[in-house]
Motif scaffolding. Structure first.
Motif, PDB file in Angstrom:
ATOM      1  N   LEU A 111      91.640  59.292 115.372  1.00 25.86           N
ATOM      2  CA  LEU A 111      91.340  60.623 115.898  1.00 25.86           C
ATOM      3  C   LEU A 111      90.147  60.594 116.849  1.00 25.86           C
ATOM      4  O   LEU A 111      90.172  61.211 117.928  1.00 25.86           O
ATOM      5  CB  LEU A 111      91.076  61.589 114.748  1.00 25.86           C
ATOM      6  CG  LEU A 111      92.302  62.013 113.929  1.00 25.86           C
ATOM      7  CD1 LEU A 111      91.879  62.786 112.689  1.00 25.86           C
ATOM      8  CD2 LEU A 111      93.241  62.860 114.782  1.00 25.86           C
ATOM      9  N   ILE A 112      89.076  59.884 116.464  1.00 25.53           N
ATOM     10  CA  ILE A 112      87.889  59.818 117.312  1.00 25.53           C
ATOM     11  C   ILE A 112      88.204  59.104 118.627  1.00 25.53           C
ATOM     12  O   ILE A 112      87.827  59.564 119.720  1.00 25.53           O
ATOM     13  CB  ILE A 112      86.747  59.111 116.567  1.00 25.53           C
ATOM     14  CG1 ILE A 112      86.285  59.958 115.382  1.00 25.53           C
ATOM     15  CG2 ILE A 112      85.569  58.835 117.498  1.00 25.53           C
ATOM     16  CD1 ILE A 112      85.333  59.231 114.451  1.00 25.53           C
ATOM     17  N   TYR A 113      88.924  57.983 118.534  1.00 22.03           N
ATOM     18  CA  TYR A 113      89.265  57.226 119.749  1.00 22.03           C
ATOM     19  C   TYR A 113      90.225  58.015 120.633  1.00 22.03           C
ATOM     20  O   TYR A 113      90.051  58.087 121.857  1.00 22.03           O
ATOM     21  CB  TYR A 113      89.897  55.890 119.352  1.00 22.03           C
ATOM     22  CG  TYR A 113      90.290  55.030 120.529  1.00 22.03           C
ATOM     23  CD1 TYR A 113      89.333  54.341 121.256  1.00 22.03           C
ATOM     24  CD2 TYR A 113      91.635  54.907 120.908  1.00 22.03           C
ATOM     25  CE1 TYR A 113      89.697  53.548 122.339  1.00 22.03           C
ATOM     26  CE2 TYR A 113      91.999  54.126 121.979  1.00 22.03           C
ATOM     27  CZ  TYR A 113      91.026  53.444 122.699  1.00 22.03           C
ATOM     28  OH  TYR A 113      91.383  52.682 123.765  1.00 22.03           O
ATOM     29  N   GLY A 114      91.249  58.640 120.012  1.00 19.63           N
ATOM     30  CA  GLY A 114      92.212  59.407 120.799  1.00 19.63           C
ATOM     31  C   GLY A 114      91.580  60.610 121.478  1.00 19.63           C
ATOM     32  O   GLY A 114      91.825  60.862 122.667  1.00 19.63           O
ATOM     33  N   ALA A 138      83.661  57.040 123.001  1.00 19.97           N
ATOM     34  CA  ALA A 138      84.029  56.296 121.799  1.00 19.97           C
ATOM     35  C   ALA A 138      85.127  55.286 122.121  1.00 19.97           C
ATOM     36  O   ALA A 138      86.312  55.606 122.108  1.00 19.97           O
ATOM     37  CB  ALA A 138      84.478  57.249 120.701  1.00 19.97           C
ATOM     38  N   ASP A 139      84.723  54.040 122.436  1.00 17.90           N
ATOM     39  CA  ASP A 139      85.697  52.968 122.556  1.00 17.90           C
ATOM     40  C   ASP A 139      86.109  52.543 121.153  1.00 17.90           C
ATOM     41  O   ASP A 139      85.636  53.089 120.144  1.00 17.90           O
ATOM     42  CB  ASP A 139      85.129  51.811 123.367  1.00 17.90           C
ATOM     43  CG  ASP A 139      83.817  51.280 122.792  1.00 17.90           C
ATOM     44  OD1 ASP A 139      83.419  51.738 121.704  1.00 17.90           O
ATOM     45  OD2 ASP A 139      83.185  50.424 123.438  1.00 17.90           O
ATOM     46  N   LEU A 140      86.977  51.540 121.051  1.00 12.59           N
ATOM     47  CA  LEU A 140      87.510  51.148 119.742  1.00 12.59           C
ATOM     48  C   LEU A 140      86.429  50.660 118.783  1.00 12.59           C
ATOM     49  O   LEU A 140      86.416  51.080 117.616  1.00 12.59           O
ATOM     50  CB  LEU A 140      88.597  50.083 119.917  1.00 12.59           C
ATOM     51  CG  LEU A 140      89.311  49.648 118.632  1.00 12.59           C
ATOM     52  CD1 LEU A 140      89.971  50.836 117.950  1.00 12.59           C
ATOM     53  CD2 LEU A 140      90.334  48.563 118.935  1.00 12.59           C
ATOM     54  N   PRO A 141      85.482  49.785 119.195  1.00 12.65           N
ATOM     55  CA  PRO A 141      84.445  49.365 118.235  1.00 12.65           C
ATOM     56  C   PRO A 141      83.594  50.526 117.732  1.00 12.65           C
ATOM     57  O   PRO A 141      83.294  50.599 116.531  1.00 12.65           O
ATOM     58  CB  PRO A 141      83.602  48.366 119.046  1.00 12.65           C
ATOM     59  CG  PRO A 141      84.512  47.870 120.115  1.00 12.65           C
ATOM     60  CD  PRO A 141      85.386  49.028 120.461  1.00 12.65           C
ATOM     61  N   LEU A 142      83.211  51.439 118.622  1.00 11.44           N
ATOM     62  CA  LEU A 142      82.387  52.570 118.201  1.00 11.44           C
ATOM     63  C   LEU A 142      83.164  53.494 117.267  1.00 11.44           C
ATOM     64  O   LEU A 142      82.645  53.936 116.231  1.00 11.44           O
ATOM     65  CB  LEU A 142      81.898  53.344 119.427  1.00 11.44           C
ATOM     66  CG  LEU A 142      81.113  54.641 119.154  1.00 11.44           C
ATOM     67  CD1 LEU A 142      79.925  54.375 118.254  1.00 11.44           C
ATOM     68  CD2 LEU A 142      80.670  55.270 120.462  1.00 11.44           C
ATOM     69  N   ALA A 143      84.424  53.793 117.610  1.00 11.97           N
ATOM     70  CA  ALA A 143      85.240  54.660 116.758  1.00 11.97           C
ATOM     71  C   ALA A 143      85.460  54.026 115.387  1.00 11.97           C
ATOM     72  O   ALA A 143      85.385  54.707 114.352  1.00 11.97           O
ATOM     73  CB  ALA A 143      86.579  54.945 117.431  1.00 11.97           C
ATOM     74  N   LEU A 144      85.711  52.703 115.361  1.00 13.63           N
ATOM     75  CA  LEU A 144      85.911  52.015 114.091  1.00 13.63           C
ATOM     76  C   LEU A 144      84.635  52.012 113.263  1.00 13.63           C
ATOM     77  O   LEU A 144      84.677  52.210 112.036  1.00 13.63           O
ATOM     78  CB  LEU A 144      86.375  50.575 114.335  1.00 13.63           C
ATOM     79  CG  LEU A 144      86.562  49.696 113.092  1.00 13.63           C
ATOM     80  CD1 LEU A 144      87.590  50.294 112.152  1.00 13.63           C
ATOM     81  CD2 LEU A 144      86.952  48.271 113.483  1.00 13.63           C
ATOM     82  N   PHE A 145      83.489  51.822 113.915  1.00 15.26           N
ATOM     83  CA  PHE A 145      82.233  51.815 113.175  1.00 15.26           C
ATOM     84  C   PHE A 145      81.958  53.185 112.554  1.00 15.26           C
ATOM     85  O   PHE A 145      81.548  53.273 111.386  1.00 15.26           O
ATOM     86  CB  PHE A 145      81.074  51.433 114.099  1.00 15.26           C
ATOM     87  CG  PHE A 145      79.743  51.403 113.393  1.00 15.26           C
ATOM     88  CD1 PHE A 145      79.356  50.283 112.680  1.00 15.26           C
ATOM     89  CD2 PHE A 145      78.902  52.502 113.415  1.00 15.26           C
ATOM     90  CE1 PHE A 145      78.138  50.255 112.001  1.00 15.26           C
ATOM     91  CE2 PHE A 145      77.697  52.493 112.744  1.00 15.26           C
ATOM     92  CZ  PHE A 145      77.300  51.352 112.039  1.00 15.26           C
ATOM     93  N   VAL A 146      82.174  54.248 113.304  1.00 12.40           N
ATOM     94  CA  VAL A 146      81.940  55.597 112.782  1.00 12.40           C
ATOM     95  C   VAL A 146      82.874  55.873 111.602  1.00 12.40           C
ATOM     96  O   VAL A 146      82.463  56.400 110.566  1.00 12.40           O
ATOM     97  CB  VAL A 146      82.113  56.645 113.888  1.00 12.40           C
ATOM     98  CG1 VAL A 146      82.089  58.054 113.308  1.00 12.40           C
ATOM     99  CG2 VAL A 146      81.015  56.498 114.930  1.00 12.40           C
ATOM    100  N   PHE A 326      79.238  67.363 114.195  1.00 12.51           N
ATOM    101  CA  PHE A 326      80.032  68.368 113.488  1.00 12.51           C
ATOM    102  C   PHE A 326      81.526  68.098 113.667  1.00 12.51           C
ATOM    103  O   PHE A 326      82.300  68.207 112.705  1.00 12.51           O
ATOM    104  CB  PHE A 326      79.683  69.762 113.999  1.00 12.51           C
ATOM    105  CG  PHE A 326      80.394  70.872 113.267  1.00 12.51           C
ATOM    106  CD1 PHE A 326      80.094  71.148 111.947  1.00 12.51           C
ATOM    107  CD2 PHE A 326      81.376  71.622 113.900  1.00 12.51           C
ATOM    108  CE1 PHE A 326      80.749  72.167 111.266  1.00 12.51           C
ATOM    109  CE2 PHE A 326      82.044  72.638 113.226  1.00 12.51           C
ATOM    110  CZ  PHE A 326      81.724  72.899 111.898  1.00 12.51           C
ATOM    111  N   VAL A 327      81.944  67.738 114.876  1.00 16.03           N
ATOM    112  CA  VAL A 327      83.350  67.401 115.119  1.00 16.03           C
ATOM    113  C   VAL A 327      83.761  66.201 114.277  1.00 16.03           C
ATOM    114  O   VAL A 327      84.831  66.188 113.652  1.00 16.03           O
ATOM    115  CB  VAL A 327      83.594  67.144 116.619  1.00 16.03           C
ATOM    116  CG1 VAL A 327      85.002  66.593 116.851  1.00 16.03           C
ATOM    117  CG2 VAL A 327      83.406  68.422 117.424  1.00 16.03           C
TER     118      VAL A 327
END
Length: 428
Positions: A111-114, A138-146, A326-327
């Motif tokens: 969801l974050i990456y999309g 949010a690239d893939l590493p950042l989205a995965l980390f979050v 918040f999102v």
């Protein structure tokens, strides 16, 4: 500043903050606010209150303290895990802690990456940015980390809120929440480590990654079991089963030795800590007095970890992240709700209990420690993670902390007709 002077400044700082933290916990019970919330706010406001607008700790110092504190917290989580009381919910708890943790992190990552990819064209959601205005899509590493950072839950925070109203909650449901919270921390830590390695370009071969992760798990578990075996042999002696016999010192020293050994041999020190706690806590040779005496060490570790985050994050660091956090908080809650109904499918828990379990997943010490590791890792977006994690944790403590007591009443009302129906069937 001379080294001796610096040492005593830290003693003054942490001693005073620990005392204030304990007093704030007593106040939080009276005003019906989570104690963690007041402690975090105190840590953030302290530098401004003292007239010093610079952090008292570097990110590297905070990360080192957080690593030790997290190992103690995981050890205590294993120490207090009772297989006899959790036997009915162990498989449901394990599914939520392992498969469920992966589902939560995966759904949140997608969801974050999309949304970040769509946001490049439409700009309909906030973007992760610092106080200087630098944006980090949010690239893939950042989205995965979050997703990994926020997929674990804190049993201490949840049970502290539910303790005054625990009589309204079914016992198996409380055991499920505690069981899941105890097991999902190592999964979150490993996933976050994978995301950081991906961000630094250190993941070239996925099969090699699987081998390294498997080896890390195996070595950490083996060293933890060996440390626990030595611990049960020492602690099983009669003079260590008496009050004030120093059993907590034995546990702490063996924990530090085992975690360091696991790390030096390429294992996971955090998994080592949890396995060691589980084996010692469920040994027939160990008396419950050891658990009660180690409680103070665990509580101090949690308070110090929260204080560390408060000392490296300032209110002005959180403000630019408020809407994005918040999102992400909402995305995480939706992902956790999805995970709960998937992993508890065909379980004995009813729909109201599944929903309550989903919204009872408070974030606490583990996301904070993971965020501090990112800040010290050298990745571009790493310095933003402590403030971002703190913002998401604050949203959870405020919103979930206020609504959980009301949700408990709704749960009791929803389950009451089913209980009455079961009693009627039994009487017939």
């Amino acid at each position: 500043m001379p080294m001796e002077h610096t040492t005593y400044v830290y003693m003054l700082l942490f001693g005073g903050l620990l005392l204030l933290s304990r007093l704030l916990e007593n106040i939080s019970e009276k005003i019906k606010l989570p104690g963690m919330l007041l402690i975090l706010i105190m840590g953030m406001l302290l530098p401004d209150f003292l007239g010093n607008h610079q952090s008292y700790l570097s990110e590297e110092q905070a990360e080192s303290i957080a690593s030790l504190g997290l190992a103690i917290i995981l050890f205590y989580g294993g120490l207090t895990t009772r297989w006899t009381s959790m036997r009915r919910v162990i498989w449901s708890g394990l599914r939520m802690a392992t498969l469920g943790c992966l589902i939560t992190a995966g759904a949140a990552t997608a969801l974050i990456y999309g949304l970040s990819r769509l946001n490049l064209d439409y700009n309909f959601i906030p973007v992760l940015s610092n106080s200087a205005g630098t944006q980090f899509p949010a690239d893939l590493p950042l989205a995965l980390f979050v997703g990994a950072m926020l997929c674990s839950t804190d049993a201490t925070a949840v049970l502290a809120l539910l303790r005054p109203i625990a009589s309204k909650i079914p016992g198996p449901l409380l055991n499920l929440i505690e069981c899941e919270s105890g097991f999902n921390d190592p999964v979150a830590v490993i996933l976050a480590g994978v995301a950081l390695a991906l961000a630094k370009g250190q993941l070239e071969d996925p099969l090699l990654l699987l081998r390294d992760v498997g080896l890390e798990f195996a070595v950490g578990a083996a060293v933890g079991w060996a440390g626990a075996y030595l611990g049960t042999y020492i602690l099983g002696r009669d003079h260590y089963l008496k009050p004030n016999a120093g059993s907590e010192v034995i546990c702490l020293s063996l924990l530090m030795l085992s975690c360091a050994t696991a790390f030096l041999f390429g294992g996971s020190p955090l998994l080592c800590a949890y396995v060691m706690g589980c084996v010692i806590g469920n040994s027939s040779k160990i008396d419950c007095i050891i658990v009660s005496e180690f409680t103070i060490i665990n509580r101090a570790s949690e308070l110090i970890l929260l204080i560390c985050l408060g000392l490296v994050v300032f209110p002005q660091d959180i403000w630019p992240l408020k809407w994005y956090a918040f999102v992400v908080f909402l995305i995480t809650m939706v992902s956790r709700l999805l995970m709960t109904f998937i992993t508890l499918y065909r379980s004995p828990f009813q729909a109201p209990e599944k929903t309550f379990s989903a919204f009872a997943g408070l974030r606490g010490a583990v996301p904070i420690a993971i965020a501090l590791q990112a800040a010290a890792s050298g990745v571009a977006w790493g310095p933003l993670m402590p403030a971002f994690a703190l913002a998401v944790v604050l949203y959870g403590l405020i919103l979930q902390g206020y609504f959980l007591p009301a949700a408990t009443d709704l749960l009791a009302n929803a389950l009451k007709p089913q209980a009455d129906l079961a009693m009627n069937k039994a009487s017939n």
